[in-house]
Design a protein around this motif. Structure first.
Motif, mmCIF file in Angstrom:
data_model
loop_
_atom_site.group_PDB
_atom_site.id
_atom_site.type_symbol
_atom_site.label_atom_id
_atom_site.label_comp_id
_atom_site.label_asym_id
_atom_site.label_seq_id
_atom_site.Cartn_x
_atom_site.Cartn_y
_atom_site.Cartn_z
ATOM 1 N N GLY A 1 0.821 -1.197 0.000
ATOM 2 C CA GLY A 1 0.000 0.000 0.000
ATOM 3 C C GLY A 1 0.862 1.257 0.000
ATOM 4 N N PHE A 2 0.214 2.402 0.230
ATOM 5 C CA PHE A 2 0.925 3.682 0.179
ATOM 6 C C PHE A 2 2.075 3.717 1.168
ATOM 7 N N TRP A 3 1.816 3.330 2.419
ATOM 8 C CA TRP A 3 2.874 3.435 3.427
ATOM 9 C C TRP A 3 3.980 2.414 3.197
ATOM 10 N N GLY A 4 3.629 1.272 2.594
ATOM 11 C CA GLY A 4 4.669 0.322 2.244
ATOM 12 C C GLY A 4 5.621 0.898 1.213
ATOM 13 N N LEU A 5 5.061 1.522 0.162
ATOM 14 C CA LEU A 5 5.897 2.170 -0.851
ATOM 15 C C LEU A 5 6.721 3.294 -0.234
ATOM 16 N N TRP A 6 6.108 4.049 0.670
ATOM 17 C CA TRP A 6 6.789 5.161 1.356
ATOM 18 C C TRP A 6 7.997 4.645 2.133
ATOM 19 N N ASN A 7 7.771 3.630 2.977
ATOM 20 C CA ASN A 7 8.841 3.144 3.845
ATOM 21 C C ASN A 7 9.990 2.526 3.056
ATOM 22 N N ILE A 8 9.680 1.814 1.974
ATOM 23 C CA ILE A 8 10.709 1.158 1.170
ATOM 24 C C ILE A 8 11.699 2.165 0.596
ATOM 25 N N SER A 9 11.213 3.344 0.222
ATOM 26 C CA SER A 9 12.073 4.310 -0.484
ATOM 27 C C SER A 9 12.423 5.559 0.311
ATOM 28 N N PHE A 10 11.924 5.697 1.543
ATOM 29 C CA PHE A 10 12.152 6.950 2.270
ATOM 30 C C PHE A 10 13.630 7.215 2.514
ATOM 31 N N GLY A 11 14.422 6.166 2.690
ATOM 32 C CA GLY A 11 15.855 6.369 2.911
ATOM 33 C C GLY A 11 16.526 7.103 1.775
ATOM 34 N N PHE A 12 15.973 6.956 0.549
ATOM 35 C CA PHE A 12 16.557 7.639 -0.595
ATOM 36 C C PHE A 12 16.404 9.153 -0.473
ATOM 37 N N PHE A 13 15.422 9.601 0.292
ATOM 38 C CA PHE A 13 15.264 11.037 0.549
ATOM 39 C C PHE A 13 16.529 11.594 1.204
ATOM 40 N N GLY A 14 17.036 10.894 2.221
ATOM 41 C CA GLY A 14 18.247 11.346 2.893
ATOM 42 C C GLY A 14 19.483 11.195 2.039
ATOM 43 N N ILE A 15 19.581 10.071 1.310
ATOM 44 C CA ILE A 15 20.740 9.864 0.437
ATOM 45 C C ILE A 15 20.829 10.977 -0.600
ATOM 46 N N GLN A 16 19.674 11.375 -1.144
ATOM 47 C CA GLN A 16 19.715 12.397 -2.178
ATOM 48 C C GLN A 16 20.010 13.778 -1.616
ATOM 49 N N ILE A 17 19.701 14.031 -0.350
ATOM 50 C CA ILE A 17 20.144 15.281 0.269
ATOM 51 C C ILE A 17 21.666 15.346 0.216
ATOM 52 N N GLY A 18 22.307 14.213 0.523
ATOM 53 C CA GLY A 18 23.768 14.173 0.458
ATOM 54 C C GLY A 18 24.285 14.399 -0.945
ATOM 55 N N PHE A 19 23.691 13.718 -1.942
ATOM 56 C CA PHE A 19 24.123 13.905 -3.323
ATOM 57 C C PHE A 19 23.884 15.339 -3.793
ATOM 58 N N ALA A 20 22.758 15.929 -3.399
ATOM 59 C CA ALA A 20 22.444 17.287 -3.851
ATOM 60 C C ALA A 20 23.440 18.292 -3.282
ATOM 61 N N LEU A 21 23.771 18.149 -2.016
ATOM 62 C CA LEU A 21 24.775 19.037 -1.425
ATOM 63 C C LEU A 21 26.113 18.876 -2.141
ATOM 64 N N GLN A 22 26.473 17.646 -2.462
ATOM 65 C CA GLN A 22 27.717 17.393 -3.183
ATOM 66 C C GLN A 22 27.667 18.014 -4.579
ATOM 67 N N ASN A 23 26.591 17.744 -5.327
ATOM 68 C CA ASN A 23 26.512 18.187 -6.717
ATOM 69 C C ASN A 23 26.477 19.701 -6.848
ATOM 70 N N ALA A 24 25.742 20.358 -5.948
ATOM 71 C CA ALA A 24 25.551 21.797 -6.071
ATOM 72 C C ALA A 24 26.692 22.607 -5.471
ATOM 73 N N ASN A 25 27.499 21.988 -4.595
ATOM 74 C CA ASN A 25 28.450 22.793 -3.835
ATOM 75 C C ASN A 25 29.921 22.397 -3.964
ATOM 76 N N MET A 26 30.220 21.218 -4.527
ATOM 77 C CA MET A 26 31.619 20.806 -4.534
ATOM 78 C C MET A 26 32.478 21.672 -5.457
ATOM 79 N N SER A 27 31.949 22.055 -6.625
ATOM 80 C CA SER A 27 32.725 22.965 -7.478
ATOM 81 C C SER A 27 32.973 24.279 -6.743
ATOM 82 N N ARG A 28 31.963 24.734 -6.028
ATOM 83 C CA ARG A 28 32.079 25.973 -5.249
ATOM 84 C C ARG A 28 33.134 25.831 -4.160
ATOM 85 N N ILE A 29 33.121 24.688 -3.437
ATOM 86 C CA ILE A 29 34.105 24.465 -2.382
ATOM 87 C C ILE A 29 35.516 24.404 -2.967
#
Length: 494
Positions: free
Chosen positions: A7-35
């Motif tokens: 159901g909805f919450w099953g799909l949510w729980n299976i992939s919610f960890g990717f929300f945090g992983i992509q925060i890490g990738f986004a910070l890397q992608n948007a800021n590493m050239s700047r750093i």
């Protein structure tokens, strides 16, 4: 026997960890050239420093895919332990990155960060296939893509949002601005707790249950190695010769030194192939090297066709991640020098632009793409998405006001959503379940190789034809997405 429908919450729980992983990738992608530029590197050296990201993915993902297919940690499952290990290492890297006192430390931490993110990310692709019925694969990868987009929005916008709250965005002494520093610390915490949510709220099916679910889709783990034992050595020597030719060409043609890495990788794969064939012939096909090389050589036809699409798609994406900040700062803000306050202003606007394309991707993954896929099929939907992205990159040449670049990012966002969802949904429905982890890891090779190619060759091309004009990289991005759309016309869904 069929998997239970989620159901909805099953799909949510299976992939919610990717929300945090992509925060890490986004910070890397948007800021590493700047750093890197804030710590003193020049724009011409950025591709060499960015090599860390794709190279670690190339090495880590097939290994983690192979291991997670073949291991079982009892009540902890087979994918979730890798989620946790990668999340811990990535969170620590995000906390350490903004403390970089010098360029070398930042470059090393990028290697550690990217390796850690890949350890967590790779099993998540296979996890969706493990947990969902075949008729839910499109929905599962769409939800995962939505979380990727949402996480990237948070990671991309955070430095800009901190500046609006009064946090200093200046780096007069050549260091890293406080906006970036605090954003990385926030991202480390968010990544860890998001992955922990998926670990605690899901329970993996046992090997016995998986075998009962998959039936005809199950495949012997050593099939690739058996096929490898029957192969000749010619292909291995061909890869080795190709690598040597590239290395010689660097010196003869005066190419950028980063191209040595490309030649070295080609030669290394040739050597690995020769060793793997020898191991398989001697009856040691269960060896990890023989298994990975055998599965790579024996990819299913649909995976080979999608691999070409991925090659062109991710070439465009890596061009964007490396060059958007210097393009926007230089061409739209008139500030190619990182010491200029207008450069930091342009860099923050890039964070907003990346937020837009990721936000569009999250919305498109749950609304536009499922509708198009249901009506026209996943393959045609992907062609549409890729052409939207090509139009977005091409529009950089007609827009003059940087605020209107938001329109460009809408097309890029649709392409990003499609790249993250459609190929994986097609693959998960057509690959043997027993090897889903390793094949997803090997599929990542065609995400990584184009990035290495961009990192090693793009600098030479730009120096030869467009010195000091990074905006022309957007033309290359538009062209490669057009080629990806053309290659996608050869893919027929199962």
């Amino acid at each position: 026997m069929e998997r239970p429908r989620q159901g909805f919450w099953g799909l949510w729980n299976i992939s919610f960890g990717f929300f945090g992983i992509q925060i890490g990738f986004a910070l890397q992608n948007a800021n590493m050239s700047r750093i890197f530029q804030s710590l003193g590197t020049s724009i011409d050296d950025l591709p060499a420093l960015w090599i860390a990201a794709p190279l670690t993915g190339l090495l880590v993902q097939p290994v983690i895919g192979h291991l997670s297919d073949r291991t079982w940690f009892g009540r902890f499952g087979r994918r979730r332990p890798y989620f946790l290990a990668g999340a811990i290492l990535a969170a620590l890297s995000l906390f350490a990155m903004p403390l970089a006192p010098a360029l070398l430390f930042a470059a090393v931490m990028l290697w550690v960060l990217d390796a850690s993110l890949n350890i967590s990310m790779e099993p998540f692709r296979a996890f969706v296939g493990d947990m969902l019925r075949k008729d839910q694969h499109s929905a599962g990868y769409a939800v995962q893509t939505a979380f990727i987009g949402a996480g990237a929005v948070v990671g991309s916008i955070f430095p800009w949002a901190l500046e609006q709250l009064g946090v200093s965005n200046a780096a007069p002494g050549g260091g890293i601005p406080d906006t970036v520093r605090y954003a990385f610390w926030f991202g480390g915490a968010a990544l860890f707790f998001a992955v922990l949510w998926t670990i605690l709220t899901t329970r993996e099916y046992s090997p016995e249950q998986m075998a009962a679910f998959d039936g005809a889709r199950a495949e012997a783990a050593d099939a690739g190695a058996r096929a490898l034992a029957e192969r000749g050595n010619i292909s291995g020597f061909a890869w080795l010769a190709a690598g040597g030719a590239v290395i010689v060409a660097v010196g003869q043609l005066g190419l950028e030194k980063e191209v040595y890495l490309l030649g070295g990788l080609l030669a290394a794969y040739g050597i690995a192939s020769l060793i793997a064939i020898r191991l398989a012939r001697s009856g040691r096909g269960a060896n990890m090297l023989a298994s990975i090389v055998g599965d790579f050589a024996g990819m299913p036809p649909i995976m080979k066709r999608l691999a070409l699409v991925q090659f062109f798609s991710w070439s465009a994406l890596f061009i964007m991640w490396i060059n958007t900040t210097p393009v926007v700062a230089g061409a739209f803000y008139g500030a190619p020098d990182a010491a200029d306050s207008r450069y930091q202003e342009g860099a923050n606007w890039v964070g907003v632009l990346f937020t837009v394309y990721n936000g569009v991707a999250a919305i498109a993954a749950l609304t536009l793409l499922p509708l198009l896929a249901a009506r026209f099929g996943k393959a045609r939907t992907h062609i549409f998405g890729l052409l939207c992205g090509a139009a977005g990159f091409a529009s950089f040449f007609v827009i003059r006001d940087p605020h209107w670049l938001i329109v460009s990012e809408i097309g890029i966002g649709i392409a990003w959503a499609s790249i993250l969802a459609m190929p994986y949904a097609i693959l998960a429905s057509n690959l043997p379940q027993a090897k889903l982890g390793i094949f997803m890891g090997l599929f990542n090779v065609f995400v990584v190789v184009p990035q290495l190619l961009v990192a090693t060759v793009m600098g030479s091309i730009m120096q030869a034809f467009f010195p000091g004009e990074p905006i022309w990289t957007m033309a290359f991005a538009a062209g490669t997405l057009g080629l990806a759309a053309l290659a996608m016309t050869r893919v027929k869904e199962g």
